[in-house]
Design a protein around this motif. Structure first.
Motif, PDB file in Angstrom:
ATOM      1  N   UNK A 255       0.855  -1.189   0.000  1.00  0.00           N
ATOM      2  CA  UNK A 255       0.000   0.000   0.000  1.00  0.00           C
ATOM      3  C   UNK A 255       0.890   1.237   0.000  1.00  0.00           C
ATOM      4  N   UNK A 256       0.859   2.046  -1.052  1.00  0.00           N
ATOM      5  CA  UNK A 256       1.661   3.274  -1.054  1.00  0.00           C
ATOM      6  C   UNK A 256       1.190   4.243   0.024  1.00  0.00           C
ATOM      7  N   UNK A 257       2.126   4.908   0.653  1.00  0.00           N
ATOM      8  CA  UNK A 257       1.828   5.930   1.662  1.00  0.00           C
ATOM      9  C   UNK A 257       2.538   7.200   1.211  1.00  0.00           C
ATOM     10  N   UNK A 264       3.984   0.786   2.451  1.00  0.00           N
ATOM     11  CA  UNK A 264       3.607  -0.125   3.521  1.00  0.00           C
ATOM     12  C   UNK A 264       3.521  -1.540   2.943  1.00  0.00           C
ATOM     13  N   UNK A 265       4.183  -2.485   3.579  1.00  0.00           N
ATOM     14  CA  UNK A 265       4.305  -3.840   3.043  1.00  0.00           C
ATOM     15  C   UNK A 265       3.963  -4.864   4.115  1.00  0.00           C
ATOM     16  N   UNK A 266       3.204  -5.875   3.703  1.00  0.00           N
ATOM     17  CA  UNK A 266       3.013  -7.069   4.527  1.00  0.00           C
ATOM     18  C   UNK A 266       3.422  -8.268   3.696  1.00  0.00           C
ATOM     19  N   UNK A 267       4.432  -8.988   4.169  1.00  0.00           N
ATOM     20  CA  UNK A 267       4.910 -10.191   3.481  1.00  0.00           C
ATOM     21  C   UNK A 267       4.255 -11.385   4.162  1.00  0.00           C
ATOM     22  N   UNK A 268       3.507 -12.153   3.392  1.00  0.00           N
ATOM     23  CA  UNK A 268       2.825 -13.322   3.944  1.00  0.00           C
ATOM     24  C   UNK A 268       3.506 -14.590   3.437  1.00  0.00           C
ATOM     25  N   UNK A 269       3.481 -15.629   4.250  1.00  0.00           N
ATOM     26  CA  UNK A 269       4.200 -16.829   3.850  1.00  0.00           C
ATOM     27  C   UNK A 269       3.653 -18.085   4.479  1.00  0.00           C
ATOM     28  N   UNK A 270       4.280 -19.207   4.120  1.00  0.00           N
ATOM     29  CA  UNK A 270       3.945 -20.522   4.675  1.00  0.00           C
ATOM     30  C   UNK A 270       5.208 -21.123   5.289  1.00  0.00           C
ATOM     31  N   UNK A 271       5.044 -21.729   6.463  1.00  0.00           N
ATOM     32  CA  UNK A 271       6.180 -22.336   7.150  1.00  0.00           C
ATOM     33  C   UNK A 271       7.222 -21.330   7.578  1.00  0.00           C
ATOM     34  N   UNK A 272       6.782 -20.119   7.947  1.00  0.00           N
ATOM     35  CA  UNK A 272       7.720 -19.015   8.164  1.00  0.00           C
ATOM     36  C   UNK A 272       7.931 -18.660   9.624  1.00  0.00           C
ATOM     37  N   UNK A 273       7.563 -19.510  10.549  1.00  0.00           N
ATOM     38  CA  UNK A 273       7.817 -19.196  11.960  1.00  0.00           C
ATOM     39  C   UNK A 273       9.308 -18.957  12.192  1.00  0.00           C
ATOM     40  N   UNK A 333      11.292 -13.388  -4.025  1.00  0.00           N
ATOM     41  CA  UNK A 333      10.300 -13.189  -5.091  1.00  0.00           C
ATOM     42  C   UNK A 333      10.468 -11.782  -5.657  1.00  0.00           C
ATOM     43  N   UNK A 334      10.119 -11.635  -6.923  1.00  0.00           N
ATOM     44  CA  UNK A 334      10.106 -10.328  -7.567  1.00  0.00           C
ATOM     45  C   UNK A 334       8.689  -9.793  -7.649  1.00  0.00           C
ATOM     46  N   UNK A 335       8.571  -8.479  -7.691  1.00  0.00           N
ATOM     47  CA  UNK A 335       7.262  -7.850  -7.809  1.00  0.00           C
ATOM     48  C   UNK A 335       7.454  -6.431  -8.330  1.00  0.00           C
ATOM     49  N   UNK A 336       6.392  -5.649  -8.263  1.00  0.00           N
ATOM     50  CA  UNK A 336       6.452  -4.239  -8.655  1.00  0.00           C
ATOM     51  C   UNK A 336       5.355  -3.490  -7.921  1.00  0.00           C
ATOM     52  N   UNK A 337       5.486  -2.181  -7.891  1.00  0.00           N
ATOM     53  CA  UNK A 337       4.457  -1.354  -7.274  1.00  0.00           C
ATOM     54  C   UNK A 337       4.409  -0.009  -7.970  1.00  0.00           C
ATOM     55  N   UNK A 338       3.299   0.666  -7.803  1.00  0.00           N
ATOM     56  CA  UNK A 338       3.142   2.034  -8.281  1.00  0.00           C
ATOM     57  C   UNK A 338       2.781   2.923  -7.108  1.00  0.00           C
ATOM     58  N   UNK A 339       3.433   4.054  -7.009  1.00  0.00           N
ATOM     59  CA  UNK A 339       3.185   4.961  -5.888  1.00  0.00           C
ATOM     60  C   UNK A 339       2.059   5.908  -6.265  1.00  0.00           C
ATOM     61  N   UNK A 340       0.924   5.691  -5.655  1.00  0.00           N
ATOM     62  CA  UNK A 340      -0.234   6.540  -5.901  1.00  0.00           C
ATOM     63  C   UNK A 340      -1.190   6.458  -4.724  1.00  0.00           C
ATOM     64  N   UNK A 341      -2.051   7.457  -4.587  1.00  0.00           N
ATOM     65  CA  UNK A 341      -3.052   7.443  -3.528  1.00  0.00           C
ATOM     66  C   UNK A 341      -4.425   7.643  -4.137  1.00  0.00           C
ATOM     67  N   UNK A 342      -5.448   7.170  -3.437  1.00  0.00           N
ATOM     68  CA  UNK A 342      -6.834   7.265  -3.877  1.00  0.00           C
ATOM     69  C   UNK A 342      -7.665   7.720  -2.695  1.00  0.00           C
ATOM     70  N   UNK A 343      -8.595   8.617  -2.937  1.00  0.00           N
ATOM     71  CA  UNK A 343      -9.456   9.064  -1.853  1.00  0.00           C
ATOM     72  C   UNK A 343     -10.550   9.982  -2.348  1.00  0.00           C
ATOM     73  N   UNK A 344     -11.202  10.665  -1.428  1.00  0.00           N
ATOM     74  CA  UNK A 344     -12.221  11.665  -1.725  1.00  0.00           C
ATOM     75  C   UNK A 344     -11.775  13.002  -1.147  1.00  0.00           C
ATOM     76  N   UNK A 345     -12.144  14.072  -1.836  1.00  0.00           N
ATOM     77  CA  UNK A 345     -11.830  15.416  -1.336  1.00  0.00           C
ATOM     78  C   UNK A 345     -12.848  16.396  -1.905  1.00  0.00           C
ATOM     79  N   UNK A 346     -12.999  17.529  -1.231  1.00  0.00           N
ATOM     80  CA  UNK A 346     -13.885  18.571  -1.757  1.00  0.00           C
ATOM     81  C   UNK A 346     -13.105  19.444  -2.729  1.00  0.00           C
ATOM     82  N   UNK A 347     -13.665  19.589  -3.912  1.00  0.00           N
ATOM     83  CA  UNK A 347     -13.065  20.409  -4.960  1.00  0.00           C
ATOM     84  C   UNK A 347     -14.118  21.420  -5.392  1.00  0.00           C
ATOM     85  N   UNK A 348     -13.828  22.704  -5.199  1.00  0.00           N
ATOM     86  CA  UNK A 348     -14.817  23.750  -5.488  1.00  0.00           C
ATOM     87  C   UNK A 348     -16.144  23.451  -4.797  1.00  0.00           C
TER      88      UNK A 348
END
Length: 788
Positions: A255-257, A264-273, A333-348
């Motif tokens: 999740x870009x911040x 913000x990253x959460x790495x999930x796995x199996x057998x990872x204790x 593992x390889x991956x990619x991300x894009x830095x962007x945000x989404x929300x609501x705001x008052x415009x005019x």
């Protein structure tokens, strides 16, 4: 989309060709970071003669599908590893009754991952709730995988899928048609040639599960069908093998911040204790930021001065995640991300969706993801990319994926090309679902969110559509927002349609208006969008699924009319509806689908029906306008004014009423008092909406300019319809002039034609819609009153 009745078609032709059977699956894909990913496994099936069936329509890719390894590209671009084996290709196949066990013999063959109803599968026949599909093939595990666990992955299989390896069941049966699933089959392998058997049962609309637009019907083109299409049963996305370490990464949630210049990253796995995760963000081979944190819990990676992801600049960062045991890396593992945000705001003063803190109008199409040759499965990766690229070519910056969830490579192309994605959760059947259906639907929705939550292009979840299978709308919207707070949530697309019940919450109020664009406005808590509009139809001879059977929401007599009508709708959104609060629109639709003939492209993708440059310009004008002032044009209220014609040679004419109807007539200082009074109007706040205006007669107070059946009159009246008919919204015209759009038909403008006043439609088919001098005839100047 609302049902409409359609009609007929005979199958077209398809060039058959024999393909050779090979035993080695090879594929390569270059991802954002430049890493080549190659399938290295070996897999075989009985080498019998196999050919595809003739497709009812041939796309540019129909004959490019390999027999042995269709869709060879790496299927999971946001979680990549270098070793894998593609199991797509020819499998042995059988169909039994729904309650039968494994058949003794498999008498047919099918090309996976194309559904049994499709031509590309080689089966192409109707499958019902009384059938069970059976698949079988053999494979060997490469020697280089020794010592690693072997994962068997299914991109998607519709609907209940059970897997056996060497006669033993792999895990539990999977119920779901739109989400990926996997089994660790290591303990089922025998060290040599292994046999995999898969059964799939798909009740389609007779069950209670998510089904989307699928309906059980004849696979050959036929009359009717309306807005529902051929079912898609069985395996419909890539099947593949992957070796992993015993402790391995299973998912990356990113999740870009932007506010804090971090990811913000959460790495999930199996057998990872006892393991930790290290995540590195880079570009062009240079590290941007790196951080280490616990597996299964969120931590952050710095991304200083981020280059933002936008539709105009869909920049992607490379991401690598390492699983650490002490100082040893046990999985990467390889991956990619894009830095962007989404929300609501008052415009005019109006609530708007914002991307990276800025309002940009979202103009897109309804994309149903159907193919005449593969039905649910695009014939090739190039085909999958094609429809998204066409959105870009036509100037759209958004796509609503309608009641279907595409393979992960579709999201990869949306991320790479730069398209904002609204993702529908596929609907259940139209009836109210029972408790079991609700539990299944919500569980599958959660899995869909999990699998696509890191895609930068995906900005909104659309929970339900037009009331289909609706229930607990408000609760579901609240829970989806809590499950993925990084995106907008639309509790119901088409709350004004077809018995839909608005949950009243979420981020969006969404109307469907055909042809539109309608009058959707934001509330204090929700932005306003037009979730469906348009549906302009044009049948193209030689490119109809069932010749003569196509239908649309408004048939167009020619391509010229289609272009004029569509640009008129887009212009009306830009000029009229966006300034009054509309923030997004979804045109129906990008391609024809079976008997629906309202696509911008034909169903076979062979013909673009519209002028690409012209539609692109209209969309770009709409997007560009949203970046400037979106305040609507204002007129002087409570004052008398006269409205003068601007058409060259007729500029001495004014709007006047006569015998209850509206005309234009020459008015001058020598005109009599009656004519001057008839040509004078009091401008008041709009009877239907105070952001627009109504025009009250000077000499007949309480009577207003009002359109009725396209003609314009001076009338008194009451009720919602009268108030809407008597309300006009001003937009800027050429040379300081004003165009007056009907409040309830924003794409129609007040026009003089042969001295009479009409509501005229760009691209319309009436005499008064004549394109000659259309802009001039619909532009007026607001002058001092003839009768003060």
């Amino acid at each position: 989309m609302r049902p409409m009745s359609p009609a007929l078609r005979r199958p077209g032709t398809w060039l058959r060709r024999r393909a050779r059977w090979a035993t080695t699956a090879l594929a390569a894909l270059t991802l954002v970071g430049g890493t080549a990913l190659t399938a290295t496994g070996t897999a075989t099936a009985a080498p019998q003669a196999w050919t595809p069936k003739p497709s009812p329509m041939t796309t540019p890719w129909t004959n490019e599908v390999p027999t042995t390894t269709p869709l060879p590209e790496y299927p999971r671009p946001q979680l990549t590893r270098p070793d894998w084996a593609n199991l797509n290709g020819i499998w042995d196949f059988a169909v039994t009754s729904a309650d039968a066990g494994q058949p003794a013999t498999f008498t047919e063959q099918i090309r996976v991952p194309f559904v049994a109803e499709s031509a590309l599968s080689g089966i192409q026949r109707r499958i019902t709730q009384n059938d069970k599909l059976w698949y079988k093939r053999t494979f060997t595990v490469p020697a280089g995988w020794n010592g690693r666990r072997v994962q068997l992955h299914f991109g998607a299989s519709d609907w209940r899928t059970t897997v056996w390896v060497n006669g033993r069941q792999a895990g539990a049966a999977h119920s779901g048609g739109f989400d990926a699933f996997s089994h660790d089959i290591t303990d089922l392998l025998n060290g040599g040639t292994n046999t995999i058997v898969v059964s799939v049962w798909d009740p389609t609309e007779t069950g209670g599960q998510a089904v989307g637009k699928q309906r059980i019907r004849d696979v050959a083109p036929h009359p009717g069908g309306g807005i529902f299409y051929t079912a898609a049963s069985g395996i419909w996305q890539t099947v593949w093998l992957e070796p992993t370490a015993p402790a391995h990464i299973t998912r990356l949630d990113m999740v870009p911040d932007l506010a804090n210049n971090r990811l913000k990253v959460t790495v999930r796995g199996a057998g990872t204790n006892g393991h930790q995760a290290r995540v590195t963000v880079s570009t062009g081979g240079s590290t941007v930021g790196t951080a280490t944190g616990p597996v299964g819990a969120e931590f952050t990676v710095p991304v200083p001065n981020p280059r933002l992801w936008t539709p105009e600049d869909p920049f992607l960062y490379d991401v690598r995640a390492d699983l650490l045991s002490g100082g040893t890396t046990v999985d990467s593992v390889g991956s990619y991300t894009g830095m962007r945000s989404v929300g609501l705001a008052r415009v005019d003063g109006l609530l708007r969706p914002v991307l990276n803190g800025q309002f940009v109008f979202q103009t897109g199409t309804l994309d149903q993801g159907y193919w005449p040759d593969g039905i649910y499965t695009a014939p090739t990766d190039a085909a999958l990319r094609h429809d998204l690229q066409k959105h870009k070519d036509l100037g759209f910056n958004m796509v609503r994926k309608h009641i279907k969830v595409e393979p992960q490579r579709w999201f990869y192309w949306a991320d790479r090309l730069g398209l904002l994605v609204w993702q529908d959760m596929p609907s259940m059947d139209l009836r109210t679902p029972d408790a079991a259906a609700r539990t299944q639907w919500e569980a599958e929705y959660d899995r869909v969110i999990d699998q696509h939550r890191s895609s930068p292009s995906l900005i909104m979840w659309v929970n339900q559509n037009e009331g289909w299978g609706q229930y607990d709308q408000a609760r579901i919207a609240t829970e989806v927002k809590a499950y993925d707070p990084s995106r907008l949530v639309n509790n119901m697309s088409g709350v004004n349609c077809c018995g839909a019940v608005d949950g009243g919450n979420g981020d969006i109020v969404d109307h469907h208006v055909y042809v539109g664009p309608g009058t959707t406005v934001p509330s204090a808590t929700r932005a306003a969008v037009l979730g469906e509009f348009g549906g302009l139809g044009l049948k193209v001879a030689g490119h109809e699924w069932y010749p003569g059977g196509g239908f649309s929401y408004e048939d167009q007599p020619s391509a010229a009319h289609l272009n004029n009508r569509l640009t008129g709708l887009l212009d009306a959104i830009r000029e009229v509806r966006m300034p009054r609060g509309l923030s997004a629109s979804v045109y129906t639709e990008i391609t024809d689908v079976e008997n629906e003939a309202n696509g911008l492209l034909t169903y076979d993708r062979q013909v673009v029906k519209v002028d690409e440059a012209r539609i692109r310009a209209a969309n770009r004008a709409l997007v560009d306008a949203s970046r400037g002032s979106t305040a609507p044009l204002t007129l002087p209220t409570g004052q008398y004014r006269s409205l003068r014609v601007t058409t060259p040679g007729l500029t001495d004419r004014y709007i006047r009423h006569k015998d209850g109807a509206a005309f234009t007539e020459v008015v001058g200082s020598a005109s009599d008092a009656l004519l001057k009074n008839d040509a004078t109007w009091r401008i008041v706040a709009g009877l239907a909406n105070s952001s627009c205006y109504s025009f009250e007669s000077r000499n007949y107070p309480g009577e207003y300019l009002r359109h009725r059946e396209y003609r314009v009159y001076k009338e008194a009246g009451s009720g919602d319809l009268f108030r809407a008919d008597a309300t006009f919204c001003p937009v800027r015209g050429a040379n300081g002039g004003v165009r007056l759009s009907a409040y309830n038909f924003p794409e129609q403008y007040l026009r003089h034609y042969d001295a009479q006043l009409w509501l005229a439609t760009p691209g319309g088919t009436h005499t008064w819609d004549n394109p000659a001098l259309f802009t001039e005839d619909t532009t007026w100047t607001v002058e001092a009153p003839w009768a003060p």
